[in-house]
Structure formats: C-alpha cells, structure tokens
Design a protein around this motif. Sequence first.
Motif, PDB file in Angstrom:
ATOM      1  N   PHE A  91      39.415  35.771  31.585  1.00  0.00           N
ATOM      2  CA  PHE A  91      38.635  36.847  31.388  1.00  0.00           C
ATOM      3  C   PHE A  91      39.073  38.306  31.356  1.00  0.00           C
ATOM      4  O   PHE A  91      40.072  38.435  32.182  1.00  0.00           O
ATOM      5  CB  PHE A  91      37.673  37.213  32.844  1.00  0.00           C
ATOM      6  N   SER A  92      38.602  39.123  30.356  1.00  0.00           N
ATOM      7  CA  SER A  92      39.513  40.313  30.106  1.00  0.00           C
ATOM      8  C   SER A  92      38.634  41.480  30.815  1.00  0.00           C
ATOM      9  O   SER A  92      37.442  41.761  30.490  1.00  0.00           O
ATOM     10  CB  SER A  92      39.259  40.546  28.547  1.00  0.00           C
ATOM     11  N   SER A  93      39.579  42.119  31.489  1.00  0.00           N
ATOM     12  CA  SER A  93      39.226  43.489  32.115  1.00  0.00           C
ATOM     13  C   SER A  93      38.835  44.584  31.106  1.00  0.00           C
ATOM     14  O   SER A  93      38.108  45.213  31.289  1.00  0.00           O
ATOM     15  CB  SER A  93      40.086  43.750  33.422  1.00  0.00           C
ATOM     16  N   LEU A 109      45.007  51.555  34.294  1.00  0.00           N
ATOM     17  CA  LEU A 109      45.549  50.257  34.722  1.00  0.00           C
ATOM     18  C   LEU A 109      44.302  49.251  34.848  1.00  0.00           C
ATOM     19  O   LEU A 109      44.599  47.923  34.711  1.00  0.00           O
ATOM     20  CB  LEU A 109      46.098  50.633  36.208  1.00  0.00           C
ATOM     21  N   MET A 110      43.072  49.783  34.948  1.00  0.00           N
ATOM     22  CA  MET A 110      41.968  48.716  35.313  1.00  0.00           C
ATOM     23  C   MET A 110      41.627  48.276  33.854  1.00  0.00           C
ATOM     24  O   MET A 110      40.795  47.163  33.835  1.00  0.00           O
ATOM     25  CB  MET A 110      40.599  49.551  35.888  1.00  0.00           C
ATOM     26  N   LEU A 111      42.031  48.895  32.762  1.00  0.00           N
ATOM     27  CA  LEU A 111      41.748  48.733  31.333  1.00  0.00           C
ATOM     28  C   LEU A 111      42.908  47.547  30.780  1.00  0.00           C
ATOM     29  O   LEU A 111      43.219  47.785  29.543  1.00  0.00           O
ATOM     30  CB  LEU A 111      41.283  49.738  30.473  1.00  0.00           C
ATOM     31  N   MET A 112      43.691  47.053  31.543  1.00  0.00           N
ATOM     32  CA  MET A 112      44.676  46.454  30.993  1.00  0.00           C
ATOM     33  C   MET A 112      44.699  44.725  31.544  1.00  0.00           C
ATOM     34  O   MET A 112      44.008  44.519  32.594  1.00  0.00           O
ATOM     35  CB  MET A 112      46.086  46.859  31.429  1.00  0.00           C
ATOM     36  N   ASP A 113      45.521  44.088  30.598  1.00  0.00           N
ATOM     37  CA  ASP A 113      45.130  42.573  31.089  1.00  0.00           C
ATOM     38  C   ASP A 113      46.544  41.937  30.942  1.00  0.00           C
ATOM     39  O   ASP A 113      47.489  42.221  30.188  1.00  0.00           O
ATOM     40  CB  ASP A 113      44.217  41.869  29.951  1.00  0.00           C
ATOM     41  N   PHE A 114      46.561  41.120  31.945  1.00  0.00           N
ATOM     42  CA  PHE A 114      47.667  40.020  32.034  1.00  0.00           C
ATOM     43  C   PHE A 114      49.070  40.451  32.098  1.00  0.00           C
ATOM     44  O   PHE A 114      49.342  41.413  32.812  1.00  0.00           O
ATOM     45  CB  PHE A 114      47.579  38.908  30.716  1.00  0.00           C
ATOM     46  N   HIS A 117      49.324  44.308  31.966  1.00  0.00           N
ATOM     47  CA  HIS A 117      48.793  44.894  33.378  1.00  0.00           C
ATOM     48  C   HIS A 117      49.744  44.738  34.289  1.00  0.00           C
ATOM     49  O   HIS A 117      50.134  45.585  34.966  1.00  0.00           O
ATOM     50  CB  HIS A 117      47.616  44.068  33.633  1.00  0.00           C
ATOM     51  N   ARG A 118      50.411  43.574  34.320  1.00  0.00           N
ATOM     52  CA  ARG A 118      51.453  43.292  35.213  1.00  0.00           C
ATOM     53  C   ARG A 118      52.709  44.072  35.330  1.00  0.00           C
ATOM     54  O   ARG A 118      53.200  44.624  36.396  1.00  0.00           O
ATOM     55  CB  ARG A 118      51.946  41.547  35.195  1.00  0.00           C
ATOM     56  N   ALA A 119      53.024  44.411  34.132  1.00  0.00           N
ATOM     57  CA  ALA A 119      54.390  45.135  34.151  1.00  0.00           C
ATOM     58  C   ALA A 119      54.021  46.659  34.431  1.00  0.00           C
ATOM     59  O   ALA A 119      54.810  47.307  34.968  1.00  0.00           O
ATOM     60  CB  ALA A 119      54.749  45.136  32.555  1.00  0.00           C
ATOM     61  N   ASP A 120      52.918  47.371  33.918  1.00  0.00           N
ATOM     62  CA  ASP A 120      52.575  48.623  34.152  1.00  0.00           C
ATOM     63  C   ASP A 120      52.146  48.567  35.674  1.00  0.00           C
ATOM     64  O   ASP A 120      52.869  49.731  36.386  1.00  0.00           O
ATOM     65  CB  ASP A 120      51.456  49.304  33.458  1.00  0.00           C
ATOM     66  N   ARG A 121      51.643  47.718  36.328  1.00  0.00           N
ATOM     67  CA  ARG A 121      51.323  47.502  37.767  1.00  0.00           C
ATOM     68  C   ARG A 121      52.531  48.043  38.681  1.00  0.00           C
ATOM     69  O   ARG A 121      52.683  48.459  39.635  1.00  0.00           O
ATOM     70  CB  ARG A 121      50.516  46.688  38.167  1.00  0.00           C
ATOM     71  N   ARG A 122      53.531  47.231  38.263  1.00  0.00           N
ATOM     72  CA  ARG A 122      54.851  47.013  38.771  1.00  0.00           C
ATOM     73  C   ARG A 122      55.319  48.330  38.700  1.00  0.00           C
ATOM     74  O   ARG A 122      56.041  48.754  39.756  1.00  0.00           O
ATOM     75  CB  ARG A 122      55.612  45.872  38.114  1.00  0.00           C
ATOM     76  N   GLY A 407      37.848  45.190  44.492  1.00  0.00           N
ATOM     77  CA  GLY A 407      38.170  44.250  43.670  1.00  0.00           C
ATOM     78  C   GLY A 407      38.973  43.100  44.140  1.00  0.00           C
ATOM     79  O   GLY A 407      38.699  42.727  45.295  1.00  0.00           O
ATOM     80  N   GLY A 408      39.763  42.552  43.481  1.00  0.00           N
ATOM     81  CA  GLY A 408      40.335  41.145  43.706  1.00  0.00           C
ATOM     82  C   GLY A 408      41.639  40.813  42.855  1.00  0.00           C
ATOM     83  O   GLY A 408      41.277  41.076  41.537  1.00  0.00           O
ATOM     84  N   GLY A 409      42.465  39.600  43.221  1.00  0.00           N
ATOM     85  CA  GLY A 409      43.045  39.229  42.361  1.00  0.00           C
ATOM     86  C   GLY A 409      44.300  40.128  41.719  1.00  0.00           C
ATOM     87  O   GLY A 409      44.379  41.194  42.227  1.00  0.00           O
ATOM     88  N   ALA A 410      44.479  39.856  40.524  1.00  0.00           N
ATOM     89  CA  ALA A 410      45.577  40.793  39.898  1.00  0.00           C
ATOM     90  C   ALA A 410      45.157  42.351  40.058  1.00  0.00           C
ATOM     91  O   ALA A 410      45.850  43.146  39.938  1.00  0.00           O
ATOM     92  CB  ALA A 410      46.060  40.140  38.623  1.00  0.00           C
TER      93      ALA A 410
END
Length: 464
Positions: A91-93, A109-114, A117-122, A407-410
């Motif tokens: 599922f794509s946010s 950040l909420m409009l990024m996927d996989f 998203h992981r790289a920018d969140r980190r 929210g939840g998950g990643a």
Amino acid sequence: MATLAPHQPAEFTHWSDHRIDDADLAHIPGEGGWPVVGNTFRMLADPHAFTRRMVDTYGRVYKTKAFGGWQVALIGADANELLLFDRGKNFSSEQGWGPILDKLFPRGLMLMDFDHHRADRRALSIAFKPEPMRHYSGSLNRGIARQVEAWGTGDMRFYPSIKELTLDLAADSFIGIEWGPEADKINRAFIDMVQAAVAPVRHPLPFTQMKRGVDGRKFLVEYFTRETHRRRAEGGGQDMFSQFATATHEDGSLMPVDEVVDHMNFLMMAAHDTITSSATSLVWLLAKHPEWQEKLRQEVEAVTGGPDANGKPRDLAYEDLGKLELTEMAFKEALRMIPPVPSTPRRALREFEYGGYRIPAGTHVGINAHFVHHEEEHWDNPWSFDPLHFTPDKVKARHKYAWVPFGGGAHMCLGLHFAYMQVKILMAQLLPRYRIELVGGDPEWQAWPIPKPKDGLQIRLEAL
C-alpha cells in the motif's frame, strides 16, 4: 482477514496512473453520490455520520466516490493493521495522500514510501534524539509558562489562543527564532494550506481555497529555503530546523535543500495543527470532567514539587515526563475520542482480498480511526471520557490497532514523543494555575481536515 495476490513490483508510480472506473468496483457495495462531486459534500458535512450510515447500509467494506474518484473504505482494527503495518509493502502512502496533499505538501515524510521513506526518516530522526528533545523541553517550559500566565483569569476562546501559542512554540523549538512581522503571514499560509487539503475544487483557480493554499505553499517554500541555506552556513544549533538542515544520509551526504524545505513545511504543519487540535480536545474534556481535572492537577504537583518560592508552578523536568502517567492516559483518551487525523488513505499497489471482496490494484483505499476508536468491541462505554481505558492491562488485552491516532508501522508519527512532551508541559503549567470551566455548553466540532471546535471552545479560567 486479507489475502494478497502473488508478490509483484509496484504497478503505479503516481496517484493519477490507471484511474479506477465503475466496472472495476462493480462487485463492491456502495454508492457514487451526486454527478461530478460524488459524496464529497456529504462527507465534509458530517464525515462520522456518513461513515456510520455507509457501514450500517453496506458493511465494513464499501465504495464511495469523493474528491474526484472512487475510494474503498476498509473499516475495523484488522483493516487498520493491514494498511498501517503493511508487511508486504502493498500500500502506497504517497499515492494515497497524493490527491489530497500533492499540490500542498509534496515529499513530506508522510508522502513517501518504502526505501525513500526509510532513508529520510532515519536522517530526520536525529531531531528527536534525547539531547535535542531536552533542549525543546526547556523552550517549551519557558514559552508555555509565559503565555499561560499571560492568559490570566476570565473567559477566553481556547482554540485560537492555543493555536497562537503552538505557532510561537514551533518558532522557538523548531526554528530557534522569535517570529517577526512575518508571523501572521506564516500562520495564514499554514491555515490556507490545511483548509485547501479538503477543498472540493482541486485546481488552483482564481479566488478558490486551493489557490490560497498553493500561494501559501509558495510563500513558505521561499521562507524555509532562505532559512535552510542560512542554517547550513552557520552550522550547529539544537533547534529542529538546524538538525534537519545538517541531517545526513547513511553515506554521509546532506539532504538536498528542497527536500529539507518540504520536510520542514510538512512537519511544521503537522506539529502545529495536530497538537492544537489534540490539546483543545483534552482541555474540553477536562473542563467537562472536573474530577479528572483535579486528579491530573494533583499528579502534576506531586511530580513537580508544587509551586516555587514565588507561588508559581515549577517547570516539568525532561527526566520527569514519564512520571505523569494519569496525564498521559487522559491525553490518549482525548486522542481516542477526537483523533486529529480521523481517517487515513492509501493506494493498493497490487490486487488483494479483504472482508470477502477482491480489491483491484490501483484502488484508493482508506481506514477510519474515529470509527474504530468508538467501537464497543474494543472500548467499554466508547462515547464516554475514561482515561482508565489506557491502564496497562486494558491496553495489553486490546487489539494493537484499535487505537491509531499516530498511525502505525513504518509511518508511525515521527514526532509523537514531542507531542506527548508538549501537552504534558502544557498541563503542568496550566492546571496548577487555573481551574478550567466550560462556558455555554459543549461546542460543535468541525471534523475535517483537522478537528476543531466551531466556536473556538469557550472556557473560563479561575485562579486557584
């Protein structure tokens, strides 16, 4: 429960690719509403009543047409887990929020996927490490104490007052500056952008809300771009903006300036408006329930040590945040009753089954936190304010995804601990000073885009 088609690469790269038509969803119950606008206006008028009617009529999987296209609603804690935890990256946010936020908050950040998203969140998570958080707590204590004392006793409209305060706090904690003459323009830009997110007219035509929102984004992009370059030139700084501006990826490279700007734009909006909404709902509920207001007051004074030598509330130390257990439970209960993000969209990247229905790839799907937060299956007396819903034993026994305000998950909200800290410090400065009373009865709440009381929440502060 859900089953998925065999794993395959994502088929769509943009939310407008392969629009789902009537035939694709003919087997799913629901309704399209009026010509052209579908059910958009019905949903905006009273989204919670609309959801209840649709569930009662069609069940926990239904389709509706709104905001220019078909959507399929998946209702329940299992649906929340399916979309939010998303074990198979199905599922794509980005493509879910795209039709709503693409013109206003792209690349937030909420409009990024996989992987992106992981790289920018980190990279951005550095702003929420203990040392920066300790810095924010000092700024929050100073700013909240000063403004709460200035409110004084008497009648007030809480929502606009706390909205102004959260913007000032964001200026201090997030950017590390005092707002100058641009403050009103910045505040107006945020308001216009958030309101444009659910504007029925989705193109920035002259004199429309979407045009005002797009103009607001242009103003903020220019402002944050100047600030990013300045922070990089100056280096260092404990405020959130300085942390973002100098954040690096795993390979040591700096985040591009335009991405820093988009992240700052989005997170300022998220922190400003969602905390304003959730703090308002908590104050409203404490005014309605003076017995809980007194319990929280006693807890705050026990943790902080009561008033100082001048009779003023002491600051809430960073190390003591975890000790306000009842206060945290009350805040969680306020978030349950009025979640600041009532529903969450995604887009299916591949075909899946849920609730006995085959849902094709490309379908815009969504979950509804507000509905699940009020289901008797998960909550005793779900329409009553009861912070004891969040005792450890009840939390352990409940479906993990029955409460999802962050929210939840990643995509779990990156700033959730900042939100807890800000609201706890607000309570530590507010409750020892004043008794909060409701004036004129319960307000009517505007549900979308972010909940707020239509009358601004009329309260009275009485000195203790």
